[in-house]
Write a protein that holds these residues in place. Structure first.
Motif, PDB file in Angstrom:
ATOM      1  N   VAL A  99       0.858  -1.176   0.000  1.00 39.98           N
ATOM      2  CA  VAL A  99       0.000   0.000   0.000  1.00 39.98           C
ATOM      3  C   VAL A  99       0.900   1.234   0.000  1.00 39.98           C
ATOM      4  CG1 VAL A  99      -1.745   1.311   1.287  1.00 39.98           C
ATOM      5  CG2 VAL A  99      -1.909  -1.206   1.148  1.00 39.98           C
TER       6      VAL A  99
ATOM      7  N   ALA B 291      -2.239   5.836  -0.480  1.00 44.30           N
ATOM      8  CA  ALA B 291      -3.437   5.001  -0.338  1.00 44.30           C
ATOM      9  C   ALA B 291      -3.638   4.532   1.100  1.00 44.30           C
ATOM     10  CB  ALA B 291      -3.324   3.789  -1.269  1.00 44.30           C
TER      11      ALA B 291
ATOM     12  N   ASP C 242     -10.704  -1.782  -1.454  1.00 43.47           N
ATOM     13  CA  ASP C 242     -10.460  -1.876  -0.015  1.00 43.47           C
ATOM     14  C   ASP C 242     -11.765  -2.342   0.634  1.00 43.47           C
ATOM     15  OD1 ASP C 242     -10.054  -1.516   2.681  1.00 43.47           O
ATOM     16  OD2 ASP C 242      -9.227   0.526   2.500  1.00 43.47           O
TER      17      ASP C 242
ATOM     18  N   TYR D 144      -8.397   1.320  -5.453  1.00 39.67           N
ATOM     19  CA  TYR D 144      -7.082   1.859  -5.805  1.00 39.67           C
ATOM     20  C   TYR D 144      -7.032   2.146  -7.303  1.00 39.67           C
ATOM     21  CZ  TYR D 144      -6.211  -0.178  -1.232  1.00 39.67           C
ATOM     22  OH  TYR D 144      -6.306  -0.508   0.097  1.00 39.67           O
ATOM     23  N   HIS D 145      -6.411   3.258  -7.647  1.00 37.90           N
ATOM     24  CA  HIS D 145      -6.377   3.697  -9.038  1.00 37.90           C
ATOM     25  C   HIS D 145      -5.575   2.732  -9.914  1.00 37.90           C
ATOM     26  CE1 HIS D 145      -7.034   6.864 -12.026  1.00 37.90           C
ATOM     27  NE2 HIS D 145      -5.776   6.741 -12.402  1.00 37.90           N
TER      28      HIS D 145
ATOM     29  N   VAL E 238      -0.098  -0.554  -4.644  1.00 36.35           N
ATOM     30  CA  VAL E 238      -1.401   0.013  -5.000  1.00 36.35           C
ATOM     31  C   VAL E 238      -1.370   1.458  -4.524  1.00 36.35           C
ATOM     32  CG1 VAL E 238      -2.798  -2.079  -5.070  1.00 36.35           C
ATOM     33  CG2 VAL E 238      -2.472  -0.927  -2.879  1.00 36.35           C
TER      34      VAL E 238
ATOM     35  N   GLN F 254      -3.200   5.583  -4.520  1.00 33.36           N
ATOM     36  CA  GLN F 254      -4.395   6.362  -4.178  1.00 33.36           C
ATOM     37  C   GLN F 254      -5.730   5.822  -4.719  1.00 33.36           C
ATOM     38  OE1 GLN F 254      -4.283  10.652  -5.412  1.00 33.36           O
ATOM     39  NE2 GLN F 254      -6.442  10.184  -5.759  1.00 33.36           N
ATOM     40  N   LYS F 255      -6.735   5.836  -3.880  1.00 36.89           N
ATOM     41  CA  LYS F 255      -8.091   5.541  -4.354  1.00 36.89           C
ATOM     42  C   LYS F 255      -8.594   6.743  -5.156  1.00 36.89           C
ATOM     43  CE  LYS F 255      -8.842   2.826  -0.207  1.00 36.89           C
ATOM     44  NZ  LYS F 255      -9.265   2.913   1.216  1.00 36.89           N
TER      45      LYS F 255
ATOM     46  N   TYR G  21      -7.416  11.589  -9.718  1.00 33.72           N
ATOM     47  CA  TYR G  21      -6.060  11.061  -9.655  1.00 33.72           C
ATOM     48  C   TYR G  21      -5.137  12.059 -10.338  1.00 33.72           C
ATOM     49  CZ  TYR G  21      -1.970   8.153  -9.748  1.00 33.72           C
ATOM     50  OH  TYR G  21      -0.703   7.684  -9.552  1.00 33.72           O
TER      51      TYR G  21
END
Ligand code: 9MR
Length: 561
Positions: A140, A144, A225, A232-233, A255, A257-258, A309
């Protein structure tokens, strides 16, 4: 002798035609005579004589081209076009099944893009390879981090398709690819429930198309998640890998950032997958899980509607810097539309419809990774009969698509290569071949609604464009055609030691942006292509370009005249 070599001056579909299809070649140079001949390869005899007709192109007026229409040749067989003073063309096939081999290869192209697995020679032939990217230990990224998954938490998100020439896995781009492949199944279930093209799962109970889709769906499902429903992008290394085989590309995977775009594309894909797969007993339970995942992603997006993003901004705040593909999008209205359509179709819940524009505000845009509205609309149209409350919207969508289709039919006449692609230099973006393929998909949607053969013919004209009737002379699918890309920007093809690239992959195509700075032969918009590994802006391959190509060919084969 050399005089027997086909001339590249005669541009045509290098794969083949159905007997009843429109058949056109475009000639780039002419001698005195206007006559052209179609000659049978078997007998050496001419079977047809026609006249070249000058094309008046509105977009490249200084380039002279002539049209050779040989649609009236219908007998299956092998031919070529002969023009005195010009030469003879690449071979022409007329057949009851001209695209079967091509379709199998383009679909198998997704198998060759599989991450986390070895490819066995029994299935992959000379392109067999060792396993790489297990993705059972993915970290992670700080961008994120969440209370339950702080930075450096290890998660597993194996499988999936490599996005492109690189080895990363991006949710946004998987979104449109999966939507297109699921739509191929949903539109032609009779054909694709039986069709098979030799993948490891070919002998199981599921159709090959769904097995292939499941490889990527299994990965996508792990990108959510479970704690909050956010997605996650992307799953990526910090930097692009070198030109090495998968097993040699072992840098740490993250992974990151969302994002709202990822959540909505994910919601759309999971919902469509749940709908398409639920009737297979072995997938019934998982279909319910995918639907729940879709709804959780939607809920997260509703609570986080502006999580764009923005990679550079993210890099200012978090380490390590991530410099791989961004797929950053700041316009999310279309992602809302797509997710809303898929979720509405599955649930009938009116709340989703609030995200759709008024029927009077509908306009058409060719789908791309950053513009997915019409993926949702195609789904609505596909299931329209079951939802009468949608009547005004469905009328508007149908009318809009019809108007676009008819405008394209007119514009086609003014293009140099007798295809919808070519009507507007602005269509020649990074991945222009997918624009051509997606125009074809739109025309097939229209043909399915209205049954007018002119629209199917125009879709086929764009297929002709992609298979060689274009300003470059290339058939743009690796492994196919008389002149085919040999050096795609594709790490596996470059590093595997096999002369021929992985087959069945559509390269990006002409792109006057030339962002890679490679040495292009021309700056003209539709000639701006170079078959060199350096050229990631014109000669890379991606899953989101292969998917509409698979759809276009798959539709032709499934609807076989
Ligand atoms: O296909 C993408 C194109 O629309 C963008 O203009 C370009 C630059 O951002 O990126 C392309 O996507 C690439 C992705 O970022 C990484 N994998 C390879 C993709 C195709 O070149």
């Amino acid at each position: 002798g050399p005089s027997d070599e086909p001339t590249p001056v005669i541009r045509l579909n290098q794969i083949g035609h159905y007997p009843a299809s429109e058949k056109v070649a475009i000639v780039m140079k002419k001698a005195e005579s206007d006559a052209f001949h179609v000659v049978s390869k078997e007998t050496g005899n001419p079977v047809f004589e026609g006249n070249l007709v000058k094309v008046t192109s509105s977009t490249v007026p200084e380039r002279e081209t002539w049209k050779a229409d040989f649609s009236s040749v219908t007998a299956p067989g092998m031919y070529h076009i002969q023009i005195d003073g010009v030469g003879s063309s690449h071979p022409i096939m007329i057949s009851e099944s001209p695209y079967d081999g091509l379709l199998s290869a383009v679909l198998k192209g997704f198998y060759f893009q599989r991450a986390s697995t070895a490819l066995d020679s029994a299935v992959a032939g000379k392109w067999a390879r060792a396993a790489g990217h297990p993705d059972d230990q993915v970290y992670v990224h700080a961008s994120a981090a969440s209370p339950t998954r702080p930075a450096e938490t290890v998660i597993a998100a194996p499988k999936g398709w490599y996005d492109a020439g690189d080895y990363n896995k991006y949710i946004v781009n998987s979104g449109i690819s999966m939507g297109t492949m699921l739509s191929l199944y949903e539109d032609f279930p009779d054909y694709f429930s039986k069709s098979s093209w030799d993948i490891p799962e070919s002998s199981n109970a599921l159709p090959d198309l769904l097995d292939e889709i499941l490889w990527n769906l299994d990965w996508m499902a792990e990108m959510q998640d479970p704690e909050d429903g956010g997605v996650y992008h992307k799953l990526t290394t910090a930097k692009f890998a070198g030109m090495v085989m998968p097993e040699k590309a072992t840098a740490k995977r993250y992974v990151v950032q969302k994002s709202t775009a990822a959540a909505l594309d994910f919601a759309a894909v999971m919902a469509q997958a749940a709908r398409v797969m639920k009737d297979f007993p072995v997938l019934e339970k998982r279909s319910k899980e995918w639907q729940a995942q879709a709804e959780a992603a939607w809920t997260w997006a509703m609570a986080n509607p502006h999580q764009l993003y923005e990679q550079e901004k993210m890099n200012e705040q978090h380490d390590p810097d991530i410099t791989t593909g961004a797929y950053g999008d700041s316009q999310l209205q279309d992602e809302w539309i797509w997710a809303a359509c898929e979720l509405y179709l599955n649930t009938g819940e009116e709340r989703y419809l609030e995200k759709l524009p008024d029927a009077s505000a509908i306009s058409f845009t060719v789908p791309s990774w950053s513009n997915v509205a019409w993926l949702g609309y195609y789904s609505l149209l596909r299931h329209a009969d079951k939802k009468t409350s949608l009547a005004p919207l469905v009328t508007a969508l149908t009318g809009t698509l019809e108007a676009v289709g008819d405008e394209w039919l007119t514009q086609m006449e003014g293009t140099a290569f007798h295809s919808v692609m070519g009507k507007d230099p602005k269509d020649f973006v990074w991945g222009s071949n997918a624009v051509a393929a997606n125009q074809g998909v739109a025309l097939i949607q229209l043909y399915k609604l209205k049954g007018q053969s002119a629209h199917l013919s125009a879709a086929k004209a764009n297929l002709d464009y992609l298979l060689g009737r274009n300003a470059t002379g290339y058939c743009f699918v690796t492994g196919f055609g008389a002149q085919s890309p040999m050096h795609p920007h594709h790490r596996i093809s470059e590093a595997d030691g096999v002369k021929e690239p992985i087959p069945g992959l559509l390269v990006g195509g002409p792109n006057p942006g030339q962002q890679d700075g490679c040495n292009y032969p021309s700056g003209v918009f539709d000639e701006s292509y170079v078959d060199h590994v350096c050229s990631y802006a014109s000669n890379e391959i991606t899953i989101n370009w292969n998917a509409p190509m698979a759809y276009l060919i798959g539709a032709m084969v499934a609807m076989e005249p």
